[in-house]
Enzyme design. Structure first.
Site, PDB file in Angstrom:
ATOM      1  N   HIS A 286      -3.461   3.869  -2.755  1.00 33.85           N
ATOM      2  CA  HIS A 286      -2.902   3.363  -3.996  1.00 33.85           C
ATOM      3  C   HIS A 286      -1.392   3.484  -4.007  1.00 33.85           C
ATOM      4  O   HIS A 286      -0.776   3.376  -5.061  1.00 33.85           O
ATOM      5  CB  HIS A 286      -3.492   4.126  -5.188  1.00 33.85           C
TER       6      HIS A 286
ATOM      7  N   GLU B  75     -10.537  -9.683  -6.380  1.00 38.83           N
ATOM      8  CA  GLU B  75      -9.149 -10.147  -6.170  1.00 38.83           C
ATOM      9  C   GLU B  75      -9.074 -11.432  -5.380  1.00 38.83           C
ATOM     10  O   GLU B  75      -8.298 -12.327  -5.703  1.00 38.83           O
ATOM     11  CB  GLU B  75      -8.321  -9.095  -5.417  1.00 38.83           C
TER      12      GLU B  75
END
Lengths: 398, 390
Positions: free
Chosen positions: A203, A134
């Site tokens: 998450h 990322e």
């Protein structure tokens, strides 16, 4: 209405400076160009070609309004992830500089199917499957944006973008400023976040609170199919870096949207339900909890005004202000964490600007300051429930 | 000694006066001169280029002039910092000029360069003016970033200079993004993403390298190895200080970064390689005389003998000076005149920069966002009417 302009850089006003800059800054605002969709011929693949199209900017739309004004075209029904894809596809058709970076966006079609079919249509370079990195692919998107490309970066889950925080904050947000305006960074960073589906603590993160102090970026949160497509298109067309927050539980929402092309404003809030007694400010998934609570409240005789703020940075204090001046009571319902969240900033902004109009202190209902637990019942109680909203309204309207 | 022999040969030649005028003419000529680099190149997974470099008197003189300018500029920045006209961080590049100058000689302005915070000389190499440089350092309006960036944020978009970045290593993924855009638009240019030996241990560098190699991006990663990451020597920070080998599957080349011709040869070679085969790593073995920045004396982690040793044996400007003298392109006096002229230019630029005003207070809020799309919200009392698209 006199169009007196203030040169505040799109952020909430800093009261100390506003008087000082009224006179000097008018000329600088007038010289900013308004984006147009003229029929520029395509000179090369990097420079883009714009198809002239009929574009309607509409800040708000209720179902009835859009269908009434477009009686001959009843529109089409689709799910939210399809609407996001439609918006993305239309923009990629319109401008060859738009490209997508993300994990599993290409061949796999996107973990939430938002980019399904795009790689087959546009090729592997335009819909780029990145490795799990990322930090660097967000950096690459910023580097590509510096040269003129318009990348859309997908975080498979918003929480993963924490790894790219340096790139988002320093390079995305600040390069336009530190280069004295030489570079614009027209990136869109999007991804699903929020609590639901029992995904566990890591998450289920809500990053809007972390990103909100970064100068130079805009934050928008979509909540309906209609505004998902409109905000996606607006974010891609914007010259500023925009972070678009989607919600995991809303991807399968079905709604009817107009056939004709429309783009929404990135800085405006949406009036969901006009009312008289209390202003309820919300965004993303909490909008649905609020609307559910509103049904109960109407039965009990209250008349809540519900506004979906949509733009998390900068706040649309104009719409919010008008509402506060009418109802004199504010309830903020958000999914963000209590500490340092969007609600906290919004409370401060409303207090600063509209203190005289408030009859009661602002109440902010946010998620609990806990990591999201896995167990279903516990997870339900980390976020605000409609019963809590009803109780809070009753308390405020006493 | 060299002076004596020249004088005697001059005496033997009755046309010495005429000769000196023809010497001036040769400095603008483009007759090729062949130069050998100081050391051979070492390759990793690649055959290194040859040590022999072709150059011209014009190029040689321009190398000298540019490096003397950069050296003088950095020393002037040193005194401006001590006079508190430059504040914050100021990272100086003296000792490393050969990398900036050699790289420029091998590429065009359409190729992109992106570097970290030691960017003053690269900015000048990319066509920035001394006035823009000093104004930006002193935070004035005429600076390249309008005074809002500072020493670590020099940019020049039209000449392909993408900065100027403060966070160590963050510029390398950006550089790979520039290379991605170049590949996307198929314009046969390359990107030089520069970083230091300290940044070579950043994870994002390897992530970006992986992606660049995966997609054959025309990215050239240049490690300016000055052997110290601020105060930590490279052997204390890196298990493997052979930075050109760290790319593993990506070929690498080790270059003597104090020799401008070695740098030029390596960059030319790397550009050809990158356009065909994807990324390559260049490790420039160089040295900085100043500390990491002006807040660092530079002597607590290395001895003064080491610094003066490098200055005596490997100084890049001296190397070019010796080449110029040995090829008879100019006399000692002419070179000293060039240095004096350069010094004067720098002093003039500083004086002009000092005259430049500080930025307007309204500049605090400009360039935060780019305006122009949709309705613009100015806050609680928005008075701007809704903008309608044509």
């Amino acid at each position: 209405m006199a169009a007196m302009l203030q040169a505040i850089g799109g952020a909430s006003p800093s009261v100390a400076f506003s008087d000082h800059y009224n006179k000097s800054s008018v000329s600088s605002i007038r010289s900013f160009p308004v984006i147009r969709s003229d029929a520029r011929s395509s000179s090369g693949s990097i420079h883009g070609s714009f198809k002239p199209g009929k574009i309607i900017t509409k800040a708000t739309a209720t179902q009835t309004e859009s269908s009434a004004s477009a009686a001959s075209k009843p529109g089409h029904e689709l799910l939210m992830f399809e609407a996001l894809r439609e918006g993305l596809e239309e923009e990629m058709d319109r401008d060859p500089r738009v490209c997508v970076f993300g994990e599993d966006v290409g061949h796999y079609g996107g973990s939430y199917k938002v980019t399904k079919g795009l790689a087959q249509k546009y090729g592997d370079l335009r819909v780029l499957d990145t490795p799990i990195a990322e930090n660097s692919f967000t950096g690459m998107a910023v580097g590509a944006a510096m040269t003129g490309l318009r990348p859309v970066v997908e975080g498979m889950n918003m929480g993963f973008l924490l790894l790219a925080f340096n790139q988002i904050s320093d390079n995305c947000g600040m390069l336009h400023y530190t280069s004295g305006g030489q570079f614009t960074i027209p990136t869109v960073i999007r991804g699903p976040g929020g609590v639901g589906r029992q995904l566990g603590a890591e998450h289920s993160q809500r990053l809007e609170s972390y990103f909100q102090s970064i100068p130079g970026i805009q934050l928008v949160a979509c909540s309906t199919v209609y505004n998902a497509k409109g905000l996606m298109k607006a974010a891609i067309r914007s010259e500023n870096p925009v972070v678009l927050f989607e919600h995991v539980l809303l991807y399968n929402l079905k709604e009817r949207i107009p056939d004709e092309e429309y783009v929404l404003s990135l800085e405006e809030a949406e009036m969901v339900r006009p009312g008289e007694h209390i202003t309820i400010l919300t965004y993303s998934r909490m909008r649905y909890h609020v609307m559910q609570a509103a049904k109960t409240l109407v039965n009990k005789g209250y008349d809540p005004e519900v506004i979906d703020i949509r733009s998390l940075k900068p706040f649309d204090l104009y719409t919010i202000g008008n509402s506060v001046k009418k109802t004199h009571r504010v309830l903020i319902v958000e999914e963000c964490m209590r500490t340092g969240g969007i609600g906290a900033s919004l409370t401060a902004a409303i207090n600063e600007n509209f203190h005289d109009y408030l009859d009661a202190p602002i109440v902010c209902l946010s998620s609990q300051d806990v990591p999201t637990p896995y167990a279903g019942t516990l997870e339900e109680w980390t976020v605000v429930q409609p019963s809590q909203i009803v109780a809070a309204v009753e308390q405020l309207c006493k | 000694m060299a002076q004596l022999t020249r004088r005697t040969t001059d005496l033997l030649k009755p046309f010495s006066a005429a000769l000196s005028s023809t010497r001036l003419l040769t400095t603008t000529s483009t007759n090729p001169i062949t130069v050998e680099t100081s050391l051979p190149f070492t390759g990793h997974r690649i055959d290194p280029p040859s040590r022999t470099v072709e150059t011209t008197p014009q190029e040689l003189m321009s190398f000298f002039r540019d490096m003397a300018l950069m050296r003088r500029m950095e020393i002037a920045a040193d005194s401006l910092y001590k006079a508190k006209l430059i504040r914050g961080f100021c990272h100086l590049y003296d000792g490393q000029e050969a990398v900036a100058v050699g790289m420029e000689a091998a590429i065009t302005k359409k190729d992109c360069i992106i570097t970290a915070y030691r960017d003053h000389c690269i900015f000048i190499g990319r066509g920035g003016t001394l006035l823009q440089c000093f104004s930006e350092l002193m935070g004035r309006k005429d600076g390249c970033s309008k005074g809002k960036g500072g020493s670590m944020h020099f940019y020049k978009k039209e000449n392909g200079f993408y900065g100027g970045h403060g966070i160590v290593g963050a510029q390398v993924p950006l550089g790979c993004g520039l290379a991605f855009a170049q590949k996307y638009s198929k314009d046969e240019n390359v990107t030089f993403a520069m970083y230091g030996d300290g940044a070579a241990n950043q994870g994002q560098l390897f992530e970006a390298l992986n992606m660049a190699a995966l997609w054959d991006l025309p990215a050239i990663l240049v490690c300016e190895n000055n052997h110290y990451g601020m105060g930590t020597a490279e052997w204390r920070a890196a298990k493997s200080p052979s930075y050109y080998k760290r790319g593993d599957y990506v070929p690498g080349l080790k270059v003597d970064g104090m020799d401008a011709f070695a740098v030029k040869q390596a960059c030319k070679f790397a550009k050809e390689h990158a356009l065909k085969n994807g990324p390559i790593i260049l490790e420039m073995d160089t040295y900085r005389y100043h500390g990491h920045s002006m807040s660092d004396p530079g002597s607590t982690y290395r001895t003064r003998d080491e610094i003066s040793g490098v200055r005596q044996e490997r100084d890049p400007v001296e190397r070019i000076r010796k080449l110029v003298l040995s090829h008879d392109l100019a006399t000692e006096k002419e070179l000293k005149d060039i240095e004096k002229e350069v010094r004067k230019k720098v002093d003039e630029a500083i004086a002009q920069a000092k005259e430049s005003p500080m930025p307007d207070p309204s500049e605090l809020f400009t360039n935060v966002y780019v305006k122009g799309y949709g309705v613009e919200a100015f806050g609680a009392d928005r008075k701007e009417l809704k903008a309608v698209l044509p």
